[in-house]
Scaffold this active site. Structure first.
Site, mmCIF file in Angstrom:
data_model
loop_
_atom_site.group_PDB
_atom_site.id
_atom_site.type_symbol
_atom_site.label_atom_id
_atom_site.label_comp_id
_atom_site.label_asym_id
_atom_site.label_seq_id
_atom_site.Cartn_x
_atom_site.Cartn_y
_atom_site.Cartn_z
ATOM 1 N N THR A 140 0.876 -1.175 0.000
ATOM 2 C CA THR A 140 0.000 0.000 0.000
ATOM 3 C C THR A 140 0.910 1.221 0.000
ATOM 4 O O THR A 140 2.068 1.135 0.419
ATOM 5 C CB THR A 140 -0.880 0.037 1.257
ATOM 6 O OG1 THR A 140 -0.028 0.092 2.395
ATOM 7 C CG2 THR A 140 -1.776 -1.191 1.337
ATOM 8 N N GLU A 188 -5.424 -3.322 -1.866
ATOM 9 C CA GLU A 188 -6.019 -4.433 -1.106
ATOM 10 C C GLU A 188 -7.120 -5.147 -1.881
ATOM 11 O O GLU A 188 -7.584 -6.204 -1.473
ATOM 12 C CB GLU A 188 -6.621 -3.902 0.206
ATOM 13 C CG GLU A 188 -5.599 -3.434 1.237
ATOM 14 C CD GLU A 188 -5.283 -1.945 1.125
ATOM 15 O OE1 GLU A 188 -5.394 -1.388 0.012
ATOM 16 O OE2 GLU A 188 -4.922 -1.349 2.151
ATOM 17 N N LYS A 231 -13.888 18.489 9.532
ATOM 18 C CA LYS A 231 -14.928 18.711 10.537
ATOM 19 C C LYS A 231 -14.938 20.178 10.908
ATOM 20 O O LYS A 231 -14.016 20.685 11.536
ATOM 21 C CB LYS A 231 -14.703 17.841 11.768
ATOM 22 C CG LYS A 231 -15.948 17.787 12.617
ATOM 23 C CD LYS A 231 -16.063 16.470 13.351
ATOM 24 C CE LYS A 231 -17.491 16.237 13.805
ATOM 25 N NZ LYS A 231 -17.621 15.091 14.683
ATOM 26 N N TRP A 235 -19.605 17.694 9.128
ATOM 27 C CA TRP A 235 -18.644 17.139 8.182
ATOM 28 C C TRP A 235 -18.722 17.830 6.825
ATOM 29 O O TRP A 235 -19.802 18.148 6.334
ATOM 30 C CB TRP A 235 -18.908 15.648 7.956
ATOM 31 C CG TRP A 235 -18.628 14.807 9.152
ATOM 32 C CD1 TRP A 235 -19.545 14.178 9.942
ATOM 33 C CD2 TRP A 235 -17.349 14.489 9.696
ATOM 34 N NE1 TRP A 235 -18.915 13.495 10.946
ATOM 35 C CE2 TRP A 235 -17.569 13.664 10.831
ATOM 36 C CE3 TRP A 235 -16.024 14.825 9.367
ATOM 37 C CZ2 TRP A 235 -16.530 13.165 11.618
ATOM 38 C CZ3 TRP A 235 -15.000 14.320 10.153
ATOM 39 C CH2 TRP A 235 -15.249 13.509 11.254
HETATM 40 P P1 ADP Z 1 -3.406 3.990 -0.781
HETATM 41 O O1 ADP Z 1 -4.649 3.385 -0.190
HETATM 42 O O2 ADP Z 1 -2.223 3.728 0.067
HETATM 43 O O3 ADP Z 1 -3.570 5.412 -1.250
HETATM 44 P P2 ADP Z 1 -4.051 2.662 -3.229
HETATM 45 O O4 ADP Z 1 -3.334 2.868 -4.499
HETATM 46 O O5 ADP Z 1 -4.446 1.297 -2.864
HETATM 47 O O6 ADP Z 1 -3.126 3.210 -2.144
HETATM 48 O O7 ADP Z 1 -5.283 3.647 -3.226
HETATM 49 C C1 ADP Z 1 -6.606 3.266 -2.933
HETATM 50 C C2 ADP Z 1 -7.429 4.484 -2.696
HETATM 51 O O8 ADP Z 1 -7.437 5.339 -3.848
HETATM 52 C C3 ADP Z 1 -8.892 4.189 -2.452
HETATM 53 O O9 ADP Z 1 -9.122 3.821 -1.106
HETATM 54 C C4 ADP Z 1 -9.542 5.500 -2.826
HETATM 55 O O10 ADP Z 1 -9.494 6.422 -1.757
HETATM 56 C C5 ADP Z 1 -8.682 6.004 -3.947
HETATM 57 N N1 ADP Z 1 -9.301 5.672 -5.229
HETATM 58 C C6 ADP Z 1 -9.032 4.656 -6.065
HETATM 59 N N2 ADP Z 1 -9.817 4.705 -7.163
HETATM 60 C C7 ADP Z 1 -10.615 5.780 -7.022
HETATM 61 C C8 ADP Z 1 -11.652 6.373 -7.804
HETATM 62 N N3 ADP Z 1 -12.013 5.875 -8.965
HETATM 63 N N4 ADP Z 1 -12.244 7.477 -7.308
HETATM 64 C C9 ADP Z 1 -11.889 8.000 -6.128
HETATM 65 N N5 ADP Z 1 -10.922 7.503 -5.353
HETATM 66 C C10 ADP Z 1 -10.298 6.404 -5.780
#
Ligand code: ADP
Length: 537
Positions: free
Chosen positions: A181, A327, A435, A440
């Site tokens: 991650t 994940e 917040k 929110w």
């Molecule tokens: P990290 O969680 O460490 O940033 P990842 O590459 O696994 O690494 O990123 C996943 C996150 O990216 C998601 O939890 C989400 O917040 C964001 N994300 C992925 N795809 C989208 C999307 N199409 N629109 C908005 N956010 C997205």
């Protein structure tokens, strides 16, 4: 009840490679070299080399479950490792070359990587952390025999690897690959994919209502092979038998457009920044590239502004929005227009396409808050929870119980609502919600609305400490080239669509918004830059 009579054939990569060697042996794999020239090979050759690689790794004492790292751009040798490492029984660990060298070293050590395959052009980066990781051997790809010290020339080694001989037996639960991650919240954590999860993910990604991949496609993953396996596309492409095109280290808009045009690409995939650059390039030189009508661009990794979906339609191209995480392998949601929405007006269609979409088969998605699953009213929000055969159930060496619900769902940390058609729309990540005065504020909608203004190229909104309201939103804005716009105009642009207290207190114009290694807004850094707005410290 009679037992099933079907053969028990494990879902391993071998199912794909066997077909690549026969039916698909002639299908092309193309990439751009560091010197910009184009190299061509075929699935037949890639798999022959991958099998030699697997035998070579076994001969070096690499055993089932051992981790083998790559530090490479997208190209045929990386694709060879995508197959060769798992065929040896080992786990392909794709290191992210955009991270800080110390972080790469941390990740390689955490994974216990035994070997490294590194691009010759990336040696200067590797030298910055070489001393920190005890790789047993380092193979240099593209060195043309020019290796130094104890490093091994990849081509020479591969040429000497056994051409014949058995490969290890694989079970479908065997580990195939791992990614970390990006560690926006805490240290990076390893996620390990299995043969089964990778194959099932590839099958479902290819389905017509997902990305609709077929033999007739030419697929260009602009998304790096070190980001969640280029979203699984190299495997999905091999599964369906599509030609693959890889950009090597050349990711600028003109190079990508040249490649799309010259190789007749039908589907490309990347994060929103890539497509922003492509849109700007196409707008600046509308006649320069002759792109096939119907060209599809998959966009994910960060929210896509509705404006960008509209802009691509105007250019005769189709953006397909998808959502996922390291994940989740990553594909979990895809936004395609289902027959249920056939009757909606054009504005609603664009709005739906800019949402993250509906769950793909096998992925159970729930959006839940303290009251339970949220109603499909497009207003009530909750955390996105997911469960499925390619969703991680733990992290490498860490159970991380707090990331799972009692009923077995993975907590994504994303906040969303659901509409009456079942489309999920992300409004924020929990960590980025603001917040203000006990209420929110979700930042993603503000950002998308701002990016809908013709003068705005990019916008990110973060909460900064405020003496009275605890936090207030501030917008960081990058203007489109040559555009002129004032804070007042931007506030007036947002005002009709949001509650008054949601409107950012200030609009700070910048040349660029800080980004993560995956090209997402780096809100932690932006918050630091803007945090002194009220408190002065
Ligand atoms: P990290 O969680 O460490 O940033 P990842 O590459 O696994 O690494 O990123 C996943 C996150 O990216 C998601 O939890 C989400 O917040 C964001 N994300 C992925 N795809 C989208 C999307 N199409 N629109 C908005 N956010 C997205």
């Amino acid at each position: 009840m009679p037992a099933g009579t079907m053969m028990n054939v494990p879902l391993t990569l071998t199912r794909v490679t066997e077909r690549c060697k026969t039916e698909l042996a002639h299908v092309e794999v193309v990439h751009r070299e560091p010197d910009r020239s184009i190299s061509r090979t075929t699935y037949g050759q890639v798999i022959a080399r991958a099998e030699a690689m697997a035998r070579g790794l076994s001969a070096l004492g690499i055993k089932k479950g051992d981790r083998v790292a790559t530090l490479m751009w997208n190209h045929a040798a990386h694709l060879t490792a995508y197959f060769g490492v798992p065929l040896s029984g080992a786990v392909l660990h794709t290191l992210n070359l955009r991270l800080h060298p110390d972080e790469i070293a941390f990740i390689a050590n955490d994974a216990g990587d035994r070997l490294l395959f590194v691009d010759h052009v990336l040696l200067p980066l590797f030298e910055k952390f070489r001393a920190q990781v005890p790789f047993e051997k380092v193979f240099v790809v593209g060195a043309n025999g020019k290796v130094t010290g104890t490093d091994v020339d990849y081509e020479a080694w591969l040429a000497g690897a056994p051409k014949e001989g058995p490969l290890p037996d694989l079970a479908e639960e065997d580990a195939l690959g791992m990614c970390y991650t990006s560690g926006t919240t805490g240290k990076p954590k390893g996620v390990v994919y299995t043969h089964r999860s990778t194959l099932l993910h590839a099958i479902v990604t290819a389905m017509p209502d997902s990305l609709c991949l077929s033999r007739a496609d030419t697929i260009l993953p602009v998304v790096p092979m070190f980001h969640v396996n280029a979203w699984g596309l190299p495997y999905a492409a091999a599964l369906v038998g599509a030609k693959q095109v890889h950009p090597g280290p050349h990711l600028d808009a003109a190079s990508i457009l040249d490649l799309i045009e010259s190789e007749n690409v039908t589907i490309a995939a990347g994060v929103p920044t890539i497509w922003l650059g492509i849109r700007d390039a196409l707008d600046a030189a509308p006649e320069k590239w002759k792109l096939k009508p119907g060209l599809r661009m998959v966009v994910g990794g960060a929210a896509v502004p509705e404006k960008l979906v509209r802009d691509f339609d105007r250019l005769g191209l189709t953006l397909i929005h998808a959502w996922g995480m390291t994940e989740t392998s990553p594909v979990g949601l895809v936004s395609r227009l289902t027959p249920d929405v056939a009757g909606v007006d054009e504005d609603t269609r664009f709005k739906l396409r800019a949402k993250q979409g509906v769950p793909v088969p096998f992925v159970d998605v729930r959006v839940r808050n303290e009251q339970g699953d949220v109603p499909r009213d497009e207003k009530t929000s909750g955390e996105v929870l997911v469960r499925g055969p390619w969703i991680t159930g733990s992290y490498f060496g860490i159970e991380a119980k707090d990331r799972f619900t009692d009923d077995g769902y993975f907590r994504t940390g994303d906040v969303a609502n659901v509409d009456r058609f079942g489309y999920v729309q992300l409004v924020d990540r929990i960590a980025d919600l603001i917040k203000s005065g006990g209420e929110w504020i979700a930042t993603v909608q503000l950002e998308n609305a701002l990016m809908g203004h013709p003068a705005v190229r990019e916008a990110a909104v973060v909460g900064v400490p405020h003496p009275k309201w605890s936090e207030r939103p501030i917008a960081a804005v990058v203007k489109r080239e040559g555009a002129v716009v004032s804070e007042e105009e931007l506030r007036a642009h947002l005002a009709p669509h949001f509650a008054k207290f949601w409107l950012p207190d200030a609009f700070v114009f910048m040349d660029a918004i800080p980004r993560t290694s995956a090209g997402k807004f780096k809100k932690t850094e932006l918050r630091e830059m803007l945090r002194a707005h009220y408190t002065g410290t």
